[in-house]
Structures are given as C-alpha cells and as structure tokens.
Design an enzyme around this catalytic site. Structure first.
Site, short mmCIF file in Angstrom:
data_model
loop_
_atom_site.label_atom_id
_atom_site.label_comp_id
_atom_site.label_asym_id
_atom_site.label_seq_id
_atom_site.Cartn_x
_atom_site.Cartn_y
_atom_site.Cartn_z
N TRP A 117 0.87 -1.04 0.46
CA TRP A 117 -0.14 0.11 0.12
C TRP A 117 0.72 1.30 -0.20
CZ3 TRP A 117 -4.03 -0.40 -2.37
CH2 TRP A 117 -4.98 -1.32 -2.13
N ASP A 206 -1.00 6.71 6.73
CA ASP A 206 -2.23 5.53 6.38
C ASP A 206 -2.28 4.78 7.75
OD1 ASP A 206 -4.04 3.73 5.79
OD2 ASP A 206 -3.15 3.51 3.72
N LYS A 231 -12.62 -1.35 7.90
CA LYS A 231 -11.28 -1.87 8.53
C LYS A 231 -12.06 -2.27 10.10
CE LYS A 231 -8.24 -2.26 4.67
NZ LYS A 231 -8.47 -3.84 4.27
#
Length: 406
Positions: A117, A206, A231
């Site tokens: 990511w 992040d 999440k």
C-alpha cells in the site's frame, strides 16, 4: 448451502466483520431512524438528525484516540486510495504557499515503503508530479529475497530529505502483514528521532487497517492520519481524516502560484469549512461507524480494545510459531514487525495450503486466503473478532498441525 451468521467466523481483510448487535441496531435505523418514520439512508444530510451523527462520530473518535485540539476530525469519501492523491495535492499546495520560489524539482515528497500500500501511494505521487518522490527506505531491500516485504527496515536505512514537503508512511500493511511497533525502543518503531520537530515537517500516516485497534503513538506529531472505515470502524465508503489545522490551506491561492488545482471534494479546507457536509456523505456508513464506536465505549473504550487485540494476536502467533517450529508453516514477517491485525503465513508441503484453506472453510472460517498478489493464508483479527472466536480458530490450527506436521 445456506448458512446462518452464527455458523461462520468472518476473517475478511476488508470490508471487515462488524458486531452483530451493531448491525441489528443499524437495521432498525435503516427502516425508521429515531422514530422519524424515515430510514437513515432516506434522511436529508442537511437535517439536524444527521448533523448530530457527524458531530457525535467526530467526538467519539476524538475521545477514543485522544486527538489533540491542534487537529480536526473530518469525513470524506474515496477510501484510503483517494487520499493517495489528496495528500499530494493538499500538502504540495501548502508547500507552495510556504516556499513559492522553489521549482518542482526542489519540492521533495518522502515515502517510506514497507509494503504494497505504501508502494502504491508512492507511485500515485510520482504519477501526479508537482514534486520529486524520494523513497526513504524500501523494505524489500532488507528481505532475504529482495522481493518481499517482510519487516520494518532498520532505522539506519531511512534516508529522509533535508526539508521535504511531507513524509508518508503506512502504519500497518494489510496485504503483507507488516506493522510499525508502538514501542519506541523497538527497531521496528517509526524513527521519529530522525525528523526534527522544530522543522515542523508534515508527517502523514495511513492507519486504515489498524485504526482504533490500539492508540496512535505520537499522534500530535502527525500532520494527517487517515483511514478507510471498512477495517475496524464500519462499512466501506467512509474515510476518516485527522488533520493538523495548519494543513487546512487555501489551495486556490496556491494554484495561482503554480500548484496543481485540488478537486473540491478532495480539498481538506473545504471539507472542514462545511463540517464534512460539502456534498452528500456516505450517511449509512457514518451511522454504523457511530454505533460501532458506541459499542466500543460500552466495552471499556480504547484500553479494553487494545488489551483484547493484544491477547488475540498473542495466542494466534503462538500457534503459528508452533507450526513453523514443526516445519509446517512459514510466517511471512519477522517477529518484531508482525501486524496485530493481519497475520500472514504459508502452509508448506505439497497440497497442504489448499488442504488448510479447504478444511478451514468447511469448519466455518471464512476469507482466510491471502491477497491475490502474495498468496498464502491471511487471518484478519479486527476488533469485531472476539477472543472466543480467535480461540476457536487457534484450536483448529493446532489440530491441523497435529494431523499434518511431519
């Protein structure tokens, strides 16, 4: 075959499992919100009812994460991937306002690459341009095969720019299972000592796949923390931003000086000025997120959630290490860099991994296959997975080891 919710345990990496009691309450609100006779998804986002949800949700996040008064809590859309772009545009605009005389080649964006990511985020920064991307460190360079992300690199490998426009890192890599340690003494912690506080360099984290699973270290030193809700917090569609106030800049003024214009729905200052209601937000996702945080508060808030998650990952890694010691498993990540949320491993031996996933599925353990880009097995122990459910999986794994280890 039709299954009941009680017959399965959902280990999906995102969208995540959510507490059943929360979903039941959300279903009532979807039909008739607070006795209005109108479903939550049918209400005007300009109504007082929904304005209260926005304010309550922000207050719950501020309380549970101890967000300092120097920062604002905002809500937007586009997921974490949308922020790959928004970070570059907003923070380069800020840098342009501060240093209008610099050329694009003199504006440096520092990216710490520890997994897929953060790698994707750095690629988006390169694609957008407006500055030069400096890869501070790449975890693949310190892995055994120089191809996989298997640990947080040692602090000595971090090569920060002198005065970057911003520093970017991903706290927990969902695909790879690599996470920064919260212990400042750990070699796997974020190297805050290498960034001078007096330089006030914006640091972006992040936190999508670890948001609200444990406290955020050095939260006040971040310019931005962002997270996709799907999440630990709620349904997909909502993105949470915790933004330091000095990063809410006039991007139109920066554009007149040569910065790239920022799309209005990505402009943090515009989002803040409109209390996250510039346009219609993901209303149902925000409502469910509010219910999730109220549920977390009822369990004891962040201290209780942190303790629960620590116990869950400890018993799971214990049995995975047992399997590794017997030559049946290979864990993808070094011990000091292992994720609390996403545990990744391979099952060794001809056909053994397929057998593991097949037997797990029949036993009611869903979504355990690793990400398509890396394969293997991935367990995601998000907040809604209970200690009891984790123990059931651990018992299954222990029995699999007994039956299949050489």
């Amino acid at each position: 075959m039709s299954l009941e919710r009680t017959q399965v345990i959902n280990f999906n990496s995102g969208p995540c499992a959510l507490p059943t009691s929360v979903l039941e309450e959300a279903a009532k609100g979807l039909i008739n919100y607070k006795g209005t006779g109108i479903g939550l998804a049918e209400l005007s986002h300009r109504s007082g009812y929904f304005g209260a949800i926005v304010n309550d949700l922000a207050a719950l996040i501020r309380t549970q994460l101890d967000v300092p008064p120097t920062h604002e809590v905002l809500f937007t859309q586009g997921g974490a991937t949308g922020q790959f772009s928004a970070v570059v545009l907003n923070l380069l605009a800020r840098h342009r306002l501060l240093y209008p005389e610099l050329t694009d080649e003199e504006r440096v964006m520092d990216y710490v690459v520890t997994g897929n990511w953060s790698k994707k985020a750095s690629e988006e920064a390169t694609r957008l341009g407006g500055g030069v991307v400096n890869i501070v460190t790449d975890a693949r360079t310190v892995s055994e095969d120089h191809k996989t992300f298997a640990s947080i690199p040692p602090h000595g490998s971090f090569q920060f720019s002198k005065k970057p426009a911003f520093v970017y890192y991903c706290e927990n890599e969902t695909i790879d299972g690599v996470q920064f340690s919260t212990d400042p003494k750990s070699s796997a912690s974020f190297p805050w000592e290498a960034i001078k506080e007096e330089d006030f360099v914006p640091v972006v984290g992040d936190y999508s796949s670890s948001f609200l699973s444990r406290p955020i270290p050095d939260i006040a030193r971040h310019a931005l923390i962002y997270a996709g809700a799907q999440k630990n917090l709620g349904p997909a569609g909502l993105t949470v931003l915790i933004v330091r106030k000095d990063c809410l800049v006039d991007t139109d003024a920066a554009a007149k000086l040569g910065a790239q214009p920022v799309p209005i729905t990505m402009d943090w200052k515009v989002i803040h000025a409109n209390n996250s209601l510039y346009n219609t937000p993901p209303m149902f996702a925000m409502y469910v997120s509010q219910l999730v945080l109220e549920h977390a508060q009822s369990l004891g808030g962040m201290p209780a959630i942190t303790l629960m998650n620590e116990r869950k990952k400890d018993i799971l890694y214990e049995v995975l290490d047992e399997g590794a010691a017997k030559g049946l498993f290979r864990l993808r990540v070094h011990k000091d860099s292992r994720s609390w949320m996403n545990q990744t491993f391979h099952v060794l031996g001809e056909g053994k991994e397929e057998l593991f996933l097949e037997q797990a599925d029949k036993a009611g353990f869903k979504a355990l296959a690793g990400h398509r880009s890396v394969g293997g097995v991935r367990v995601s122990l998000y907040n809604a997975i209970s200690e009891e459910q984790t123990a059931v999986l651990v018992n299954f794994i222990r029995e699999f080891i007994k039956q299949n280890a050489a």
